[in-house]
Design a protein around this motif. Structure first.
Motif, short mmCIF file in Angstrom:
data_model
loop_
_atom_site.label_atom_id
_atom_site.label_comp_id
_atom_site.label_asym_id
_atom_site.label_seq_id
_atom_site.Cartn_x
_atom_site.Cartn_y
_atom_site.Cartn_z
N HIS A 117 8.07 2.59 -17.54
CA HIS A 117 7.87 2.52 -19.00
C HIS A 117 7.71 3.94 -19.54
N PRO A 118 8.76 4.72 -19.55
CA PRO A 118 8.64 6.13 -19.99
C PRO A 118 8.25 6.28 -21.45
N ASP A 119 8.41 5.21 -22.25
CA ASP A 119 8.06 5.30 -23.67
C ASP A 119 6.60 4.95 -23.93
N THR A 120 5.81 4.80 -22.87
CA THR A 120 4.38 4.51 -23.02
C THR A 120 3.56 5.67 -22.46
N ASP A 121 2.70 6.23 -23.30
CA ASP A 121 1.79 7.28 -22.87
C ASP A 121 0.49 6.65 -22.37
N LEU A 122 0.04 7.07 -21.19
CA LEU A 122 -1.17 6.51 -20.58
C LEU A 122 -2.36 7.43 -20.86
N LEU A 123 -3.43 6.84 -21.39
CA LEU A 123 -4.67 7.57 -21.61
C LEU A 123 -5.75 6.89 -20.77
N LEU A 124 -6.27 7.59 -19.77
CA LEU A 124 -7.21 7.00 -18.83
C LEU A 124 -8.60 7.60 -19.02
N THR A 125 -9.58 6.74 -19.27
CA THR A 125 -10.99 7.14 -19.37
C THR A 125 -11.70 6.68 -18.10
N VAL A 126 -12.35 7.61 -17.40
CA VAL A 126 -13.02 7.30 -16.15
C VAL A 126 -14.53 7.41 -16.35
N LYS A 127 -15.23 6.29 -16.20
CA LYS A 127 -16.68 6.22 -16.37
C LYS A 127 -17.24 5.21 -15.37
N LYS A 128 -18.56 5.06 -15.36
CA LYS A 128 -19.18 4.00 -14.58
C LYS A 128 -18.70 2.65 -15.10
N ALA A 129 -18.73 1.65 -14.23
CA ALA A 129 -18.19 0.33 -14.58
C ALA A 129 -18.84 -0.23 -15.84
N GLU A 130 -20.16 -0.12 -15.97
CA GLU A 130 -20.83 -0.70 -17.12
C GLU A 130 -20.40 0.00 -18.41
N THR A 131 -20.14 1.30 -18.34
CA THR A 131 -19.67 2.04 -19.52
C THR A 131 -18.27 1.61 -19.89
N VAL A 132 -17.41 1.44 -18.89
CA VAL A 132 -16.03 1.00 -19.15
C VAL A 132 -16.02 -0.38 -19.79
N LEU A 133 -16.86 -1.28 -19.30
CA LEU A 133 -16.94 -2.62 -19.89
C LEU A 133 -17.38 -2.55 -21.35
N SER A 134 -18.31 -1.66 -21.65
CA SER A 134 -18.75 -1.50 -23.04
C SER A 134 -17.60 -1.00 -23.91
N LEU A 135 -16.83 -0.04 -23.42
CA LEU A 135 -15.67 0.45 -24.17
C LEU A 135 -14.67 -0.66 -24.42
N LEU A 136 -14.47 -1.52 -23.42
CA LEU A 136 -13.52 -2.63 -23.55
C LEU A 136 -14.00 -3.62 -24.61
N ARG A 137 -15.27 -3.97 -24.55
CA ARG A 137 -15.82 -4.93 -25.51
C ARG A 137 -15.82 -4.37 -26.93
N HIS A 138 -15.92 -3.05 -27.06
CA HIS A 138 -15.92 -2.42 -28.38
C HIS A 138 -14.52 -2.07 -28.86
N HIS A 139 -13.49 -2.56 -28.14
CA HIS A 139 -12.09 -2.34 -28.53
C HIS A 139 -11.71 -0.86 -28.54
N GLU A 140 -12.37 -0.06 -27.69
CA GLU A 140 -12.04 1.35 -27.61
C GLU A 140 -11.02 1.64 -26.51
N ILE A 141 -10.81 0.69 -25.60
CA ILE A 141 -9.73 0.75 -24.63
C ILE A 141 -9.04 -0.61 -24.61
N ASP A 142 -7.83 -0.65 -24.03
CA ASP A 142 -7.03 -1.87 -24.05
C ASP A 142 -7.23 -2.74 -22.82
N ALA A 143 -7.50 -2.14 -21.68
CA ALA A 143 -7.69 -2.87 -20.43
C ALA A 143 -8.40 -1.93 -19.46
#
Length: 300
Positions: A117-143
């Motif tokens: 998928h060359p037309d998709t830019d990937l932005l990866l945020t690396v944090k502790k699991a609980e922080t990542v889940l919070s970002l997901l629930r707050h619609h700040e990341i997609d998956a």
């Protein structure tokens, strides 16, 4: 009730004061107050009350928040999709990952996905699991791809991808490296090198210790798996680390790994794909989820 009012409401719920929300939104404080007042009038219920110059959330505000986040996120996503279409530019896929998947599992799959998928830019945020889940629930990341215990999460879809059980890790020559069998009793009094509080590895290490009757009497707490591994090479302590994080070192003979002792103890740690349990409208998000599902189906 309109989207701008909801956007202001979400930002106020995120900040400590109206002034902080106004600065983030690049609005004046009176404008923020105006939008909140109009939102309360349209809903027919107060969302905040003032106490010593602080805004206190009402129960109505807490109940409205997840709906407001979803509406604001969808509107921003729709605007982004139309911007992409108008400018013929790339989609942006915002992913989150905890440290073990980000370092030892995801890299080849992200490279392959980008190739497909060359037309998709990937932005990866690396944090502790609980922080990542919070970002997901707050619609700040997609998956997200994170290490988790095997338990359901409210409002989220969780797909286990691969087991990644915890192992005891020590340097070659450690007195317990060749103990057969290695028992929980032999571990009493040892110095343990553990991941920081709030990580899935630390949570499950403590669950195992309680199950097996191991007392963590002496603990060295470190924030990064790589730091723990390097420290173990020159230290007589014992680490409790995810299997996938130590494959290279144990294959090279730099470290020794042993299963966690404890009759009947069952691994609960998996690397999982997590996304919100709601309709997914953006094609690039659906494509990524289906790609990772395919990996799971192939047994990778």
């Amino acid at each position: 009730m309109n989207v701008q009012q909801l956007k202001v409401f979400v930002e106020v719920m995120r900040r400590e004061t109206l002034q902080e929300a106004a600065e983030t939104l690049e609005l004046t404080q009176p404008t923020v107050s105006f939008h909140l007042r109009k939102l309360e009038e349209s809903l027919g219920t107060p969302l905040f009350r003032k106490q010593s110059r602080k805004l206190i959330r009402t129960e109505a505000a807490e109940e409205l928040l997840p709906y407001a986040r979803r509406v604001v996120s969808l509107m921003e996503e729709a605007a982004e999709r139309m911007r992409i279409r108008a400018l013929h530019t790339h989609s942006r896929l915002k992913l989150g990952a905890s440290y073990t998947p980000a370092t030892y599992y995801l890299p080849p799959f992200l490279a392959d996905y980008k190739h497909r998928h060359p037309d998709t830019d990937l932005l990866l945020t690396v944090k502790k699991a609980e922080t990542v889940l919070s970002l997901l629930r707050h619609h700040e990341i997609d998956a997200a791809v994170i290490s988790l215990p095997d338990e359901p999460l409210k409002g989220l879809q969780v797909l286990p991808l691969i087991e990644d059980e915890l192992q005891l890790v020590m340097k070659p020559g450690h007195l317990l490296s060749k103990a057969e069998p290695l028992t929980a009793e032999q571990l009493q009094g040892e110095t343990f090198l553990l991941h920081e509080q709030g990580s899935t590895s630390r949570q499950l290490a403590e669950e195992w210790a309680a199950y097996a009757g191991v007392q963590f009497q002496s603990v060295m707490e470190l924030g990064a798996i790589e730091t723990i591994k390097e420290t173990l090479k020159f230290n007589s302590g014992i680490g409790v680390l995810p299997l996938r994080s130590i494959l290279k070192e144990t294959a090279a003979g730099e470290l020794i790994r042993r299963p966690l002792p404890g009759d009947g103890y069952v691994n609960r740690r998996h690397i999982c794909l997590v996304y919100r349990d709601e309709p997914i409208y953006a094609r690039h998000i659906r494509d990524f989820i289906e790609y990772i599902r395919g990996i799971a189906g192939a047994g990778s």
